[in-house]
Design a protein around this motif. Structure first.
Motif, PDB file in Angstrom:
ATOM      1  N   LEU A   1     -64.686  -0.211 -14.319  1.00 26.69           N
ATOM      2  CA  LEU A   1     -65.180   0.320 -13.045  1.00 26.69           C
ATOM      3  C   LEU A   1     -66.409  -0.504 -12.622  1.00 26.69           C
ATOM      4  O   LEU A   1     -66.779  -1.449 -13.311  1.00 26.69           O
ATOM      5  CB  LEU A   1     -65.573   1.792 -13.217  1.00 26.69           C
ATOM      6  N   GLY A   2     -67.014  -0.129 -11.516  1.00 25.64           N
ATOM      7  CA  GLY A   2     -68.235  -0.844 -11.086  1.00 25.64           C
ATOM      8  C   GLY A   2     -67.915  -2.256 -10.636  1.00 25.64           C
ATOM      9  O   GLY A   2     -68.540  -3.230 -11.052  1.00 25.64           O
ATOM     10  N   LEU A   3     -66.915  -2.371  -9.758  1.00 22.58           N
ATOM     11  CA  LEU A   3     -66.353  -3.690  -9.478  1.00 22.58           C
ATOM     12  C   LEU A   3     -67.260  -4.618  -8.689  1.00 22.58           C
ATOM     13  O   LEU A   3     -67.160  -5.832  -8.850  1.00 22.58           O
ATOM     14  CB  LEU A   3     -65.011  -3.561  -8.732  1.00 22.58           C
ATOM     15  N   SER A   4     -68.126  -4.068  -7.840  1.00 21.35           N
ATOM     16  CA  SER A   4     -68.885  -5.032  -7.036  1.00 21.35           C
ATOM     17  C   SER A   4     -69.862  -5.809  -7.919  1.00 21.35           C
ATOM     18  O   SER A   4     -70.011  -7.024  -7.748  1.00 21.35           O
ATOM     19  CB  SER A   4     -69.552  -4.372  -5.817  1.00 21.35           C
ATOM     20  N   ASP A   5     -70.469  -5.158  -8.921  1.00 24.40           N
ATOM     21  CA  ASP A   5     -71.333  -5.897  -9.864  1.00 24.40           C
ATOM     22  C   ASP A   5     -70.524  -6.908 -10.679  1.00 24.40           C
ATOM     23  O   ASP A   5     -70.944  -8.048 -10.879  1.00 24.40           O
ATOM     24  CB  ASP A   5     -72.016  -4.926 -10.845  1.00 24.40           C
ATOM     25  N   LEU A   6     -69.359  -6.465 -11.134  1.00 23.18           N
ATOM     26  CA  LEU A   6     -68.522  -7.367 -11.941  1.00 23.18           C
ATOM     27  C   LEU A   6     -68.092  -8.582 -11.121  1.00 23.18           C
ATOM     28  O   LEU A   6     -68.103  -9.712 -11.615  1.00 23.18           O
ATOM     29  CB  LEU A   6     -67.280  -6.635 -12.461  1.00 23.18           C
ATOM     30  N   ALA A   7     -67.719  -8.330  -9.868  1.00 28.54           N
ATOM     31  CA  ALA A   7     -67.255  -9.435  -9.013  1.00 28.54           C
ATOM     32  C   ALA A   7     -68.388 -10.432  -8.773  1.00 28.54           C
ATOM     33  O   ALA A   7     -68.180 -11.654  -8.811  1.00 28.54           O
ATOM     34  CB  ALA A   7     -66.720  -8.907  -7.688  1.00 28.54           C
ATOM     35  N   THR A   8     -69.590  -9.905  -8.541  1.00 33.55           N
ATOM     36  CA  THR A   8     -70.741 -10.792  -8.308  1.00 33.55           C
ATOM     37  C   THR A   8     -71.002 -11.640  -9.548  1.00 33.55           C
ATOM     38  O   THR A   8     -71.164 -12.867  -9.468  1.00 33.55           O
ATOM     39  CB  THR A   8     -72.003  -9.953  -7.990  1.00 33.55           C
ATOM     40  N   GLN A   9     -71.014 -10.965 -10.707  1.00 30.93           N
ATOM     41  CA  GLN A   9     -71.289 -11.689 -11.950  1.00 30.93           C
ATOM     42  C   GLN A   9     -70.214 -12.742 -12.237  1.00 30.93           C
ATOM     43  O   GLN A   9     -70.513 -13.862 -12.644  1.00 30.93           O
ATOM     44  CB  GLN A   9     -71.367 -10.677 -13.101  1.00 30.93           C
ATOM     45  N   LEU A  10     -68.968 -12.378 -11.968  1.00 26.85           N
ATOM     46  CA  LEU A  10     -67.881 -13.325 -12.219  1.00 26.85           C
ATOM     47  C   LEU A  10     -67.980 -14.536 -11.282  1.00 26.85           C
ATOM     48  O   LEU A  10     -67.812 -15.677 -11.703  1.00 26.85           O
ATOM     49  CB  LEU A  10     -66.525 -12.629 -12.051  1.00 26.85           C
ATOM     50  N   ARG A  11     -68.291 -14.254 -10.003  1.00 23.54           N
ATOM     51  CA  ARG A  11     -68.416 -15.343  -9.026  1.00 23.54           C
ATOM     52  C   ARG A  11     -69.502 -16.326  -9.477  1.00 23.54           C
ATOM     53  O   ARG A  11     -69.322 -17.545  -9.444  1.00 23.54           O
ATOM     54  CB  ARG A  11     -68.733 -14.748  -7.653  1.00 23.54           C
ATOM     55  N   LEU A  12     -70.644 -15.793  -9.924  1.00 27.75           N
ATOM     56  CA  LEU A  12     -71.733 -16.662 -10.372  1.00 27.75           C
ATOM     57  C   LEU A  12     -71.332 -17.447 -11.627  1.00 27.75           C
ATOM     58  O   LEU A  12     -71.679 -18.626 -11.770  1.00 27.75           O
ATOM     59  CB  LEU A  12     -72.990 -15.825 -10.664  1.00 27.75           C
ATOM     60  N   THR A  13     -70.582 -16.799 -12.513  1.00 33.38           N
ATOM     61  CA  THR A  13     -70.191 -17.476 -13.755  1.00 33.38           C
ATOM     62  C   THR A  13     -69.169 -18.581 -13.480  1.00 33.38           C
ATOM     63  O   THR A  13     -69.188 -19.627 -14.131  1.00 33.38           O
ATOM     64  CB  THR A  13     -69.641 -16.452 -14.786  1.00 33.38           C
ATOM     65  N   ILE A  14     -68.292 -18.360 -12.502  1.00 34.31           N
ATOM     66  CA  ILE A  14     -67.349 -19.434 -12.126  1.00 34.31           C
ATOM     67  C   ILE A  14     -68.146 -20.669 -11.689  1.00 34.31           C
ATOM     68  O   ILE A  14     -67.863 -21.798 -12.093  1.00 34.31           O
ATOM     69  CB  ILE A  14     -66.396 -18.961 -11.000  1.00 34.31           C
ATOM     70  N   LYS A  15     -69.179 -20.418 -10.902  1.00 28.28           N
ATOM     71  CA  LYS A  15     -70.015 -21.528 -10.416  1.00 28.28           C
ATOM     72  C   LYS A  15     -70.749 -22.194 -11.592  1.00 28.28           C
ATOM     73  O   LYS A  15     -70.794 -23.418 -11.699  1.00 28.28           O
ATOM     74  CB  LYS A  15     -71.009 -20.992  -9.380  1.00 28.28           C
ATOM     75  N   ASP A  16     -71.305 -21.363 -12.488  1.00 30.58           N
ATOM     76  CA  ASP A  16     -71.994 -21.886 -13.685  1.00 30.58           C
ATOM     77  C   ASP A  16     -71.071 -22.771 -14.510  1.00 30.58           C
ATOM     78  O   ASP A  16     -71.460 -23.837 -14.980  1.00 30.58           O
ATOM     79  CB  ASP A  16     -72.418 -20.727 -14.617  1.00 30.58           C
ATOM     80  N   TYR A  17     -69.844 -22.299 -14.712  1.00 32.24           N
ATOM     81  CA  TYR A  17     -68.894 -23.056 -15.530  1.00 32.24           C
ATOM     82  C   TYR A  17     -68.643 -24.440 -14.910  1.00 32.24           C
ATOM     83  O   TYR A  17     -68.621 -25.441 -15.611  1.00 32.24           O
ATOM     84  CB  TYR A  17     -67.558 -22.289 -15.636  1.00 32.24           C
ATOM     85  N   ALA A  18     -68.451 -24.455 -13.589  1.00 34.34           N
ATOM     86  CA  ALA A  18     -68.191 -25.726 -12.917  1.00 34.34           C
ATOM     87  C   ALA A  18     -69.420 -26.643 -13.054  1.00 34.34           C
ATOM     88  O   ALA A  18     -69.286 -27.851 -13.310  1.00 34.34           O
ATOM     89  CB  ALA A  18     -67.840 -25.488 -11.454  1.00 34.34           C
ATOM     90  N   ASP A  19     -70.631 -26.053 -12.926  1.00 33.42           N
ATOM     91  CA  ASP A  19     -71.867 -26.847 -13.056  1.00 33.42           C
ATOM     92  C   ASP A  19     -72.009 -27.415 -14.467  1.00 33.42           C
ATOM     93  O   ASP A  19     -72.368 -28.580 -14.646  1.00 33.42           O
ATOM     94  CB  ASP A  19     -73.098 -25.972 -12.734  1.00 33.42           C
ATOM     95  N   ILE A  20     -71.726 -26.571 -15.473  1.00 34.81           N
ATOM     96  CA  ILE A  20     -71.836 -27.026 -16.871  1.00 34.81           C
ATOM     97  C   ILE A  20     -70.848 -28.170 -17.117  1.00 34.81           C
ATOM     98  O   ILE A  20     -71.179 -29.184 -17.722  1.00 34.81           O
ATOM     99  CB  ILE A  20     -71.575 -25.847 -17.843  1.00 34.81           C
ATOM    100  N   ALA A  21     -69.632 -28.011 -16.603  1.00 38.28           N
ATOM    101  CA  ALA A  21     -68.623 -29.069 -16.778  1.00 38.28           C
ATOM    102  C   ALA A  21     -69.118 -30.382 -16.167  1.00 38.28           C
ATOM    103  O   ALA A  21     -69.054 -31.445 -16.803  1.00 38.28           O
ATOM    104  CB  ALA A  21     -67.301 -28.646 -16.145  1.00 38.28           C
ATOM    105  N   ARG A  22     -69.636 -30.291 -14.950  1.00 37.35           N
ATOM    106  CA  ARG A  22     -70.118 -31.510 -14.273  1.00 37.35           C
ATOM    107  C   ARG A  22     -71.275 -32.138 -15.054  1.00 37.35           C
ATOM    108  O   ARG A  22     -71.378 -33.359 -15.163  1.00 37.35           O
ATOM    109  CB  ARG A  22     -70.569 -31.180 -12.849  1.00 37.35           C
ATOM    110  N   GLU A  23     -72.140 -31.284 -15.621  1.00 38.22           N
ATOM    111  CA  GLU A  23     -73.305 -31.776 -16.352  1.00 38.22           C
ATOM    112  C   GLU A  23     -72.875 -32.641 -17.541  1.00 38.22           C
ATOM    113  O   GLU A  23     -73.519 -33.635 -17.863  1.00 38.22           O
ATOM    114  CB  GLU A  23     -74.102 -30.558 -16.835  1.00 38.22           C
TER     115      GLU A  23
END
Ligand SMILES: [Zn+2]
Length: 327
Positions: free
Chosen positions: A247-269
């Motif tokens: 439950l609590g999807l809007s927090d989960l969605a926000t966190q997931l969206r940020l982590t997708i971006k983090d993952y892409a940044d880490i890969a590029r790094e």
């Protein structure tokens, strides 16, 4: 002698773990690798049954045991609905279709041919997991009769005995991925599109949710749009394959969206690093450990590493492939 036989019988009994939720939805552990790692869902509507995701060939006996304990008949199973054709979700499709002769397979149009002729899927998965792990986890896939296949185009509505199931095309994790919006439960069966979040690690202040970036179709932009689209249905709950209802999807969605971006940044790094897959894997694992310890999840660092090492190694493989495609 009798005691020995009893003990043998106990050992042979299928160990099943399942949990009933609202609206005829049951979460079943498919026992991939360990308990609590991968699930699938049984959905029941006035006697009609369907499975959403299937686990692997090894999970078929678990599904049969759950039906038996619930007093359902095999003939009641009308639909098998793998969210996408990765083998932890669709490996058991052929086996289940063999058991349930009334069932039709509902699959993403891009995944259908791989269920009818699984040879490419087998070869691709062998490349990701290696021979030993592949055989232990997945085994040989069973082809599905093309006449029993329904291709779920975007926004297809399936009338599930009067209950509306809406199929939504959700690329990002894989291009052959749909999610199902179930109006009755106001829930989304999300496969891997809404990320992975293990309940046993979620006893701290905030959960860990991460995108499984398994090879070979990670697409951060598409994934972010898919998430936005799923949230536009204003769901109250999500049913993750890895793992369970949240439950609590809007927090989960926000966190997931940020982590997708983090993952892409880490890969590029680490893109130019000679051992980039290993470096990316260890950066992802360390990031998850830091988050969980910070949130006081109550699990030791050693255990966290044990629970997440395989995921992060697969995630790194997927990110490595994504970098290679961009080069
Ligand atoms: Zn997947």
């Amino acid at each position: 002698m009798a005691i020995q036989n009893d003990e043998l019988a106990k050992l042979e009994m299928t160990e099943v773990f399942f949990q009933d939720h609202l609206c005829g939805i049951t979460c079943i552990d498919t026992m991939l690798g360990r308990q609590g790692m991968a699930s699938c869902y049984l959905i029941e509507q006035d006697g009609m049954l369907g499975f959403i995701d299937t686990g692997t060939n090894n999970s078929v006996s678990i599904m049969l045991e759950v039906l038996r304990r619930k007093g359902f008949e095999k003939e009641q199973v009308a639909y098998i609905m793998p969210t996408h054709v990765h083998l932890d979700h669709a490996g058991g499709v052929g086996g289940l279709m063999k058991e349930f002769s009334n069932a039709q397979l509902v699959v993403h149009p891009r995944g259908a041919r791989h269920m009818i002729d699984p040879s490419k899927l087998e070869a691709g998965s062998l490349a990701v997991y290696g021979e030993e792990v592949y055989q232990r986890l997945f085994g040989n896939l069973i082809p599905v009769d093309p006449l029993r296949v329904i291709r779920a185009e975007d926004e297809m509505v399936l009338n599930f005995n009067g209950r509306e199931l809406l199929f939504i095309d959700t690329p990002g994790h894989a291009r052959h991925h749909y999610c199902i919006f179930d109006k009755a439960s106001n829930g989304i069966f999300a496969g891997d599109t809404f990320g992975a979040s293990y309940p046993q690690l979620n006893n701290g202040r905030a959960p860990l949710i991460f995108p499984p970036t398994t090879p070979v179709q990670f697409d951060p932009e598409a994934w972010t749009l898919s998430l936005k689209r799923l949230m536009s249905f204003k769901p109250e709950r999500v049913f993750l394959t890895h793992y369970g209802m949240h439950l609590g999807l809007s927090d989960l969605a926000t966190q997931l969206r940020l982590t997708i971006k983090d993952y892409a940044d880490i890969a590029r790094e680490y893109a130019g690093h000679s051992q980039r897959t290993e470096r990316i894997a260890s950066a992802l694992l360390q990031g998850s450990v830091n988050h969980l310890l910070d949130q006081q999840c109550g699990v030791s660092e050693t255990q966290i590493r044990e629970l997440l090492a395989q995921d992060m190694s697969l995630n790194a493989q997927g990110l490595d492939f994504w970098l290679t495609c961009a080069e």
